[in-house]
Design a protein around this motif. Sequence first.
Motif, PDB file in Angstrom:
ATOM      1  N   LEU A 177       0.834  -1.200   0.000  1.00 23.44           N
ATOM      2  CA  LEU A 177       0.000   0.000   0.000  1.00 23.44           C
ATOM      3  C   LEU A 177       0.875   1.259   0.000  1.00 23.44           C
ATOM      4  O   LEU A 177       0.618   2.212  -0.741  1.00 23.44           O
ATOM      5  N   ILE A 178       1.921   1.250   0.821  1.00 20.74           N
ATOM      6  CA  ILE A 178       2.840   2.398   0.883  1.00 20.74           C
ATOM      7  C   ILE A 178       3.481   2.616  -0.488  1.00 20.74           C
ATOM      8  O   ILE A 178       3.589   3.743  -0.974  1.00 20.74           O
ATOM      9  N   LYS A 179       3.873   1.511  -1.133  1.00 16.83           N
ATOM     10  CA  LYS A 179       4.515   1.619  -2.455  1.00 16.83           C
ATOM     11  C   LYS A 179       3.512   2.213  -3.461  1.00 16.83           C
ATOM     12  O   LYS A 179       3.834   3.130  -4.217  1.00 16.83           O
ATOM     13  N   ALA A 180       2.267   1.699  -3.431  1.00 19.43           N
ATOM     14  CA  ALA A 180       1.246   2.191  -4.371  1.00 19.43           C
ATOM     15  C   ALA A 180       0.958   3.676  -4.124  1.00 19.43           C
ATOM     16  O   ALA A 180       0.880   4.469  -5.058  1.00 19.43           O
ATOM     17  N   LEU A 181       0.838   4.066  -2.838  1.00 17.56           N
ATOM     18  CA  LEU A 181       0.489   5.456  -2.522  1.00 17.56           C
ATOM     19  C   LEU A 181       1.664   6.408  -2.732  1.00 17.56           C
ATOM     20  O   LEU A 181       1.469   7.592  -2.991  1.00 17.56           O
ATOM     21  N   PHE A 190      -4.820  12.318   5.647  1.00 17.60           N
ATOM     22  CA  PHE A 190      -4.990  11.020   6.325  1.00 17.60           C
ATOM     23  C   PHE A 190      -4.635  11.058   7.804  1.00 17.60           C
ATOM     24  O   PHE A 190      -3.900  11.914   8.271  1.00 17.60           O
ATOM     25  N   VAL A 191      -5.219  10.083   8.518  1.00 13.17           N
ATOM     26  CA  VAL A 191      -4.925   9.836   9.930  1.00 13.17           C
ATOM     27  C   VAL A 191      -4.380   8.417  10.010  1.00 13.17           C
ATOM     28  O   VAL A 191      -4.968   7.494   9.438  1.00 13.17           O
ATOM     29  N   SER A 192      -3.259   8.245  10.697  1.00 11.49           N
ATOM     30  CA  SER A 192      -2.715   6.885  10.871  1.00 11.49           C
ATOM     31  C   SER A 192      -1.882   6.855  12.142  1.00 11.49           C
ATOM     32  O   SER A 192      -1.276   7.861  12.505  1.00 11.49           O
ATOM     33  N   HIS A 193      -1.846   5.692  12.819  1.00  9.35           N
ATOM     34  CA  HIS A 193      -0.968   5.586  13.989  1.00  9.35           C
ATOM     35  C   HIS A 193       0.290   4.790  13.632  1.00  9.35           C
ATOM     36  O   HIS A 193       1.070   4.430  14.501  1.00  9.35           O
ATOM     37  N   ASP A 194       0.471   4.514  12.340  1.00  9.88           N
ATOM     38  CA  ASP A 194       1.629   3.732  11.911  1.00  9.88           C
ATOM     39  C   ASP A 194       2.751   4.685  11.488  1.00  9.88           C
ATOM     40  O   ASP A 194       2.656   5.375  10.474  1.00  9.88           O
ATOM     41  N   ARG A 195       3.832   4.722  12.285  1.00  5.59           N
ATOM     42  CA  ARG A 195       4.881   5.718  12.037  1.00  5.59           C
ATOM     43  C   ARG A 195       5.617   5.494  10.722  1.00  5.59           C
ATOM     44  O   ARG A 195       6.070   6.432  10.088  1.00  5.59           O
ATOM     45  N   HIS A 196       5.731   4.241  10.295  1.00  6.19           N
ATOM     46  CA  HIS A 196       6.377   3.940   9.015  1.00  6.19           C
ATOM     47  C   HIS A 196       5.536   4.526   7.869  1.00  6.19           C
ATOM     48  O   HIS A 196       6.060   5.125   6.931  1.00  6.19           O
ATOM     49  N   PHE A 197       4.223   4.370   7.971  1.00  6.11           N
ATOM     50  CA  PHE A 197       3.276   4.901   6.980  1.00  6.11           C
ATOM     51  C   PHE A 197       3.340   6.433   6.965  1.00  6.11           C
ATOM     52  O   PHE A 197       3.432   7.061   5.914  1.00  6.11           O
ATOM     53  N   LEU A 198       3.318   7.058   8.169  1.00  9.83           N
ATOM     54  CA  LEU A 198       3.383   8.521   8.283  1.00  9.83           C
ATOM     55  C   LEU A 198       4.667   9.059   7.648  1.00  9.83           C
ATOM     56  O   LEU A 198       4.651  10.030   6.898  1.00  9.83           O
ATOM     57  N   ALA A 199       5.797   8.404   7.982  1.00  9.70           N
ATOM     58  CA  ALA A 199       7.096   8.888   7.500  1.00  9.70           C
ATOM     59  C   ALA A 199       7.221   8.744   5.989  1.00  9.70           C
ATOM     60  O   ALA A 199       7.778   9.602   5.314  1.00  9.70           O
ATOM     61  N   ALA A 200       6.673   7.639   5.448  1.00 12.22           N
ATOM     62  CA  ALA A 200       6.846   7.358   4.017  1.00 12.22           C
ATOM     63  C   ALA A 200       5.969   8.246   3.139  1.00 12.22           C
ATOM     64  O   ALA A 200       6.330   8.524   1.993  1.00 12.22           O
ATOM     65  N   LEU A 201       4.823   8.708   3.657  1.00 12.99           N
ATOM     66  CA  LEU A 201       3.836   9.319   2.751  1.00 12.99           C
ATOM     67  C   LEU A 201       3.496  10.786   2.988  1.00 12.99           C
ATOM     68  O   LEU A 201       2.939  11.431   2.116  1.00 12.99           O
ATOM     69  N   SER A 202       3.807  11.337   4.165  1.00 14.40           N
ATOM     70  CA  SER A 202       3.346  12.717   4.421  1.00 14.40           C
ATOM     71  C   SER A 202       4.364  13.746   3.921  1.00 14.40           C
ATOM     72  O   SER A 202       5.561  13.507   3.940  1.00 14.40           O
ATOM     73  N   ASN A 203       3.858  14.907   3.469  1.00 10.58           N
ATOM     74  CA  ASN A 203       4.759  16.032   3.218  1.00 10.58           C
ATOM     75  C   ASN A 203       4.284  17.303   3.933  1.00 10.58           C
ATOM     76  O   ASN A 203       4.842  18.370   3.766  1.00 10.58           O
ATOM     77  N   ARG A 204       3.220  17.158   4.730  1.00 13.46           N
ATOM     78  CA  ARG A 204       2.708  18.239   5.581  1.00 13.46           C
ATOM     79  C   ARG A 204       2.134  17.601   6.846  1.00 13.46           C
ATOM     80  O   ARG A 204       1.640  16.478   6.793  1.00 13.46           O
ATOM     81  N   GLN A 233       0.463  24.062  11.938  1.00 14.01           N
ATOM     82  CA  GLN A 233       0.743  23.470  10.629  1.00 14.01           C
ATOM     83  C   GLN A 233       2.254  23.427  10.428  1.00 14.01           C
ATOM     84  O   GLN A 233       2.953  24.380  10.762  1.00 14.01           O
ATOM     85  N   TYR A 234       2.725  22.303   9.920  1.00 12.96           N
ATOM     86  CA  TYR A 234       4.158  22.147   9.672  1.00 12.96           C
ATOM     87  C   TYR A 234       4.389  21.805   8.212  1.00 12.96           C
ATOM     88  O   TYR A 234       3.777  20.861   7.686  1.00 12.96           O
ATOM     89  N   GLY A 235       5.290  22.556   7.546  1.00 15.84           N
ATOM     90  CA  GLY A 235       5.721  22.159   6.207  1.00 15.84           C
ATOM     91  C   GLY A 235       6.696  21.007   6.396  1.00 15.84           C
ATOM     92  O   GLY A 235       7.319  20.881   7.442  1.00 15.84           O
ATOM     93  N   GLY A 236       6.840  20.139   5.399  1.00 19.80           N
ATOM     94  CA  GLY A 236       7.686  18.953   5.600  1.00 19.80           C
ATOM     95  C   GLY A 236       6.850  17.858   6.225  1.00 19.80           C
ATOM     96  O   GLY A 236       5.802  18.116   6.823  1.00 19.80           O
ATOM     97  N   GLY A 237       7.296  16.620   6.093  1.00 13.86           N
ATOM     98  CA  GLY A 237       6.497  15.479   6.537  1.00 13.86           C
ATOM     99  C   GLY A 237       6.699  15.117   7.997  1.00 13.86           C
ATOM    100  O   GLY A 237       7.215  15.909   8.799  1.00 13.86           O
ATOM    101  N   TYR A 238       6.301  13.896   8.339  1.00 12.95           N
ATOM    102  CA  TYR A 238       6.313  13.435   9.732  1.00 12.95           C
ATOM    103  C   TYR A 238       7.723  13.455  10.334  1.00 12.95           C
ATOM    104  O   TYR A 238       7.905  13.842  11.480  1.00 12.95           O
ATOM    105  N   LEU A 239       8.725  13.036   9.560  1.00 15.53           N
ATOM    106  CA  LEU A 239      10.084  12.978  10.109  1.00 15.53           C
ATOM    107  C   LEU A 239      10.575  14.381  10.475  1.00 15.53           C
ATOM    108  O   LEU A 239      11.228  14.574  11.500  1.00 15.53           O
ATOM    109  N   GLU A 240      10.241  15.376   9.632  1.00 18.40           N
ATOM    110  CA  GLU A 240      10.619  16.760   9.940  1.00 18.40           C
ATOM    111  C   GLU A 240       9.871  17.251  11.186  1.00 18.40           C
ATOM    112  O   GLU A 240      10.432  17.961  12.018  1.00 18.40           O
ATOM    113  N   TYR A 241       8.616  16.825  11.310  1.00 15.05           N
ATOM    114  CA  TYR A 241       7.812  17.186  12.489  1.00 15.05           C
ATOM    115  C   TYR A 241       8.474  16.655  13.763  1.00 15.05           C
ATOM    116  O   TYR A 241       8.617  17.375  14.757  1.00 15.05           O
ATOM    117  N   VAL A 242       8.906  15.391  13.709  1.00 12.64           N
ATOM    118  CA  VAL A 242       9.558  14.771  14.882  1.00 12.64           C
ATOM    119  C   VAL A 242      10.846  15.524  15.211  1.00 12.64           C
ATOM    120  O   VAL A 242      11.125  15.843  16.371  1.00 12.64           O
TER     121      VAL A 242
END
Length: 540
Positions: free
Chosen positions: A481-485, A494-508, A519-528
């Motif tokens: 699913l991550i590869k397809a998305l 989206f809302v997800s509690h899966d950190r791998h999913f959050l890191a792979a797919l978010s950019n905001r 609001q944060y620009g950049g994805g989950y890893l930048e947020y962390v």
Amino acid sequence: MIRLENISKQNSHRILFIEASAALNRGEKVGLVGPNGAGKTTLFRMITGQEQPDEGQVSVDKGVTIGYFNQDVGEMSGSSAVAEVMEGAGPVSTVAAELRELEAAMVDPDRMDEMDAIIERYGEVQARYEELDGYGLEGRAREVLAGLSFSQEMMDGDVGKLSGGWKMRVALARILLMRPDAMLLDEPSNHLDLESLIWLEDFLKGYEGGLLMTSHDRAFMNRIVGKVIEIDGGQLTTYSGDYEFYEGQRAQNEKQQQAQFERQQAMLAKEIKFIERFKARASHAAQVQSRVKKLDKIERVEPPKRRQSVAFEFKPAPRSGEDVVNLKNVHKRYGERVIYDGLDFMVRRKERWCIMGINGAGKSTLLKLVAGAAEPDQGSVAIGASVKMGYFAQHAMDLLDGDRTVFEQLEHDFPRTGQGSLRALAGCFGFSGDDIEKKCRVLSGGEKARLVMAIMLFDPPNLLVLDEPTNHLDLDTKEMLIKALSEYEGTMLFVSHDRHFLAALSNRVLELTPEGIHQYGGGYLEYVARTGQEAPGLRH
């Protein structure tokens, strides 16, 4: 302390284990992995004695206490959540029960003549209760429940009124409070929000007993385990290292095995060619005979067992306008609870927003407002030009027709598509062989989620609104699913509690907190990196 020695086990027509061996030693934290249906739950049931192996033996050291958490929590009602948790705390709950009986006996006028014996016994039991820290038990039970995101009201309210997911947490809390010598946890990360998941991670890191667990959350698994036992093709293979190490090692082993297999096939082809060429010549008879004998003795190298992962080319999403969603001055409340008080939020094309916030912060409400499944009390939600939306939430599974098979459901949704393409689509989402003929009503939660996701992505919308899309999905399906998305060209919320999913797919990142909305620009890893925390509820 727990050993599986040469176990074999067959369930109806399926062979699960063939002379397989593994061990869980004191203090080890082990991840149990393998494809769905490989026998992970059966293995747990054999360790707890609920099932027996057909051959071989399962041995548990004398005096070792085992706590087993699985997805089947049974009936719970008539007591508070905190009482239910304390009830399962092993020996101390038995001592507490006797203490209550003795207290009742001490005020029973019909038992006056036994009073000396009752008081003497009460002293003994009370000493044992103190030794087991019984008086600190309620405090510890509340601490565990708070870690799993229970409010004080939920702790003291009737456990029977809780939803299935919250009852799961009560069952998990019982095992954690018990602190047995060995914990067997079958999917403890299901039904947990991100804050509870991170709390559980820390709890298990500090737990000193032996731990054997399965989980579809790779970040969770990776941070806890130092050893992995894989079930595959009836065998148990042990890898020393975390989940990431296991993945790398398995890929390397498969590569080596493939190379060995190819070398041997080339050598065999050469030998067979020689035999075929010279078998009719008397002058080469001895050489031919010796080569035939040599071939008979060679131990054949098997090709590596290939994991069934089907790649699927999804159609590109149609292009939308630049402004995809615009929320202006949105107010929303449920009874006395104010969820939004003047929210302004704009989503632009190709943005991938992950929505973060503690339980009750309004994550799902925001998705419902965008999807039109809820209306704002005040303000406006405008969807942009040429936007075609796909909304995935738990209720989306109710739209499947229980009387149709998986394949019939796909044919109904895509009547103009050829059978080959639909079979490939089904295979990509884990429906292979007979699974495609299963009726929708008998599908598990994970299977329903996979089917709904397949239908949504086959003819992709240009705005995906996803509420916990990875719930119930196994590791392989999540990866697919991550590869397809990640190749998806549209916009995502989206809302997800899966950190791998959050890191792979978010950019905001949109963070909902009681103090306000950030609001944060950049994805989950930048947020962390920027906030120094993995979830909003963990601010120190």
